[in-house]
Design an enzyme around this catalytic site. Structure first.
Site, short mmCIF file in Angstrom:
data_model
loop_
_atom_site.label_atom_id
_atom_site.label_comp_id
_atom_site.label_asym_id
_atom_site.label_seq_id
_atom_site.Cartn_x
_atom_site.Cartn_y
_atom_site.Cartn_z
N THR A 55 0.82 -1.22 0.00
CA THR A 55 0.00 0.00 0.00
C THR A 55 0.85 1.26 0.00
O THR A 55 0.48 2.27 -0.59
CB THR A 55 -0.94 -0.03 1.23
OG1 THR A 55 -1.80 -1.16 1.10
CG2 THR A 55 -1.77 1.24 1.34
N SER B 111 1.87 -7.40 -0.74
CA SER B 111 2.61 -8.36 0.08
C SER B 111 2.00 -9.76 0.13
O SER B 111 2.73 -10.71 0.44
CB SER B 111 2.89 -7.81 1.48
OG SER B 111 1.75 -7.81 2.28
N THR C 105 1.82 -4.41 4.27
CA THR C 105 1.70 -4.73 5.70
C THR C 105 1.13 -6.14 5.97
O THR C 105 1.30 -6.67 7.06
CB THR C 105 0.83 -3.70 6.44
OG1 THR C 105 -0.47 -3.70 5.86
CG2 THR C 105 1.44 -2.32 6.37
N ASP C 106 0.47 -6.72 4.96
CA ASP C 106 -0.19 -8.02 5.22
C ASP C 106 0.80 -9.11 5.64
O ASP C 106 0.50 -9.91 6.53
CB ASP C 106 -0.95 -8.51 3.98
CG ASP C 106 -2.16 -7.64 3.66
OD1 ASP C 106 -2.50 -6.77 4.48
OD2 ASP C 106 -2.77 -7.85 2.59
N1 ASP Z 1 -2.72 -5.47 1.04
C1 ASP Z 1 -1.61 -4.57 1.25
C2 ASP Z 1 -0.32 -5.33 1.14
O1 ASP Z 1 0.07 -5.99 2.06
C3 ASP Z 1 -1.74 -3.95 2.58
C4 ASP Z 1 -0.68 -2.94 2.90
O2 ASP Z 1 0.34 -2.82 2.30
O3 ASP Z 1 -0.90 -2.22 3.89
O4 ASP Z 1 0.32 -5.26 0.12
#
Ligand code: ASP
Length: 336
Positions: A24, A66, A98-99
């Site tokens: 993200t 991710s 973050t995932d």
């Molecule tokens: N779905 C996103 C990822 O992990 C969430 C994020 O980056 O916050 O790529």
């Protein structure tokens, strides 16, 4: 974009490597409000205007959400960091979705020699959303990576003004910017105006050198009334190892036991953690499926790690060729 990134003038200019991997933090919201990847990473473009306190070297290694990141990419990041260390870099910042951020961060923590600060960061709001946290977290991560006080802390996760150890931090909220938490201990430090402030010193941890990663290491969560079906699916030669998130202090429903015994008979390493958010898995209960029976059967208890991190530890240990008691010790101990 023109954001002003403020740095106080300092004597020593640190050389920091920024490795961008996607997530993200590198995405934008489109006209429909959907968050989508960009061809050009806005964070990496912004980084070119950083000046004064750090000399930023940028490597756009991947542009992956991710959930697309695998241990293969994690190993490539680790190898990139080792090369940078050999070239004299002072610290590393990795931007990441973050995932699965906590898994990549923990993989690096287990496999890097802990000689220079390595900081992983991300964002919960994409680059053009109101209240976007990406650029701020990126700046904070660079501050932490460039701070002398960050030496020897293992790999760290910096988000929302907090510094967490990669070993224990976990994503706790689907969307909140304060999503990353460390159950039991809390953050090891905070990001002040332009430097890192630490409150806790980490105990040393054994690291493990690997040059490849194996596949087929699985994670299964226990639930009330569970039977052996999921374990039966894994009863084949390809399965390299399984982490089980047990109930409470580390117990399983009795109907799972025959299938678990079959996996053990096949010499598949089985690791037991707790599905609880807090605490450690222990062999406390002596009933059918209780932790004492599971330990006697041959399950290895892995203290203090959640399921996804224990899976990374098992995968790293197996990739390093550890077996038997060596693997058991590696999984059980938090320190070298
Ligand atoms: N779905 C996103 C990822 O992990 C969430 C994020 O980056 O916050 O790529």
């Amino acid at each position: 974009m023109g954001t002003n990134i403020f740095w106080k003038e300092v004597d020593v200019v640190k050389k920091i490597l920024a490795i961008h991997t996607g997530g993200t933090i590198s995405m934008s919201q489109n006209a429909q409000g959907d968050v989508v990847p960009n061809a050009k990473n806005p964070i990496a473009q912004e980084a070119t205007i950083l000046a004064g306190r750090v000399h930023l070297v940028t490597d756009e290694m991947f542009n992956l959400p991710s959930p697309h990141v695998t241990p293969v990419e994690m190993l490539k990041i680790q190898q990139r960091i080792l090369r940078a260390e050999a070239d004299g870099i002072d610290g590393v910042v990795i931007t990441h979705g973050t995932d699965t951020l906590e898994e990549t961060a923990y993989f690096l923590d287990l496999t890097l020699p802990n000689t220079i600060p390595v900081v992983v960061t991300g964002a919960m709001r994409s680059s053009n959303e109101i209240g976007s946290d990406g650029m701020y977290n990126f700046q904070s991560a660079i501050e932490v990576a460039a701070d002398d006080a960050s030496q020897g802390n293992g790999v760290m996760v910096v988000m929302n003004d907090e510094i967490h150890s990669a070993r224990y931090v976990t994503k706790t909220h689907t969307t909140n910017v304060a999503t990353f938490r460390t159950p039991t201990f809390g953050p090891i430090g905070i990001v002040a105006k332009d430097h890192a402030v630490y409150f806790q010193k980490l105990i040393r941890q054994a690291t493990c050198q690997i040059d490849h990663v194996i596949d087929h290491v699985y994670l299964i969560k226990a639930y009330a009334g569970m039977d052996g079906s999921l374990f039966e699916f894994l009863d084949n030669d390809a399965t390299a190892g399984v982490v089980i998130e047990g109930l409470g202090a580390g117990n399983l429903p009795p109907r799972t036991l025959p299938a678990i015994q079959q996996l053990l008979d096949r010499q598949i390493p089985l690791v037991l953690v707790s599905r609880c958010y807090n605490g450690v898995a222990e062999d406390i209960y002596d009933y059918d499926g209780g932790g004492i029976q599971l330990r006697k059967m041959g399950l290895m208890l892995c203290q203090g790690l959640n399921g996804q991190k224990a899976r990374i530890k098992l995968l790293v240990g197996l990739s390093a060729g550890l077996t038997g008691d060596e693997l058991k010790d590696f999984l059980r101990t938090a320190v070298s």
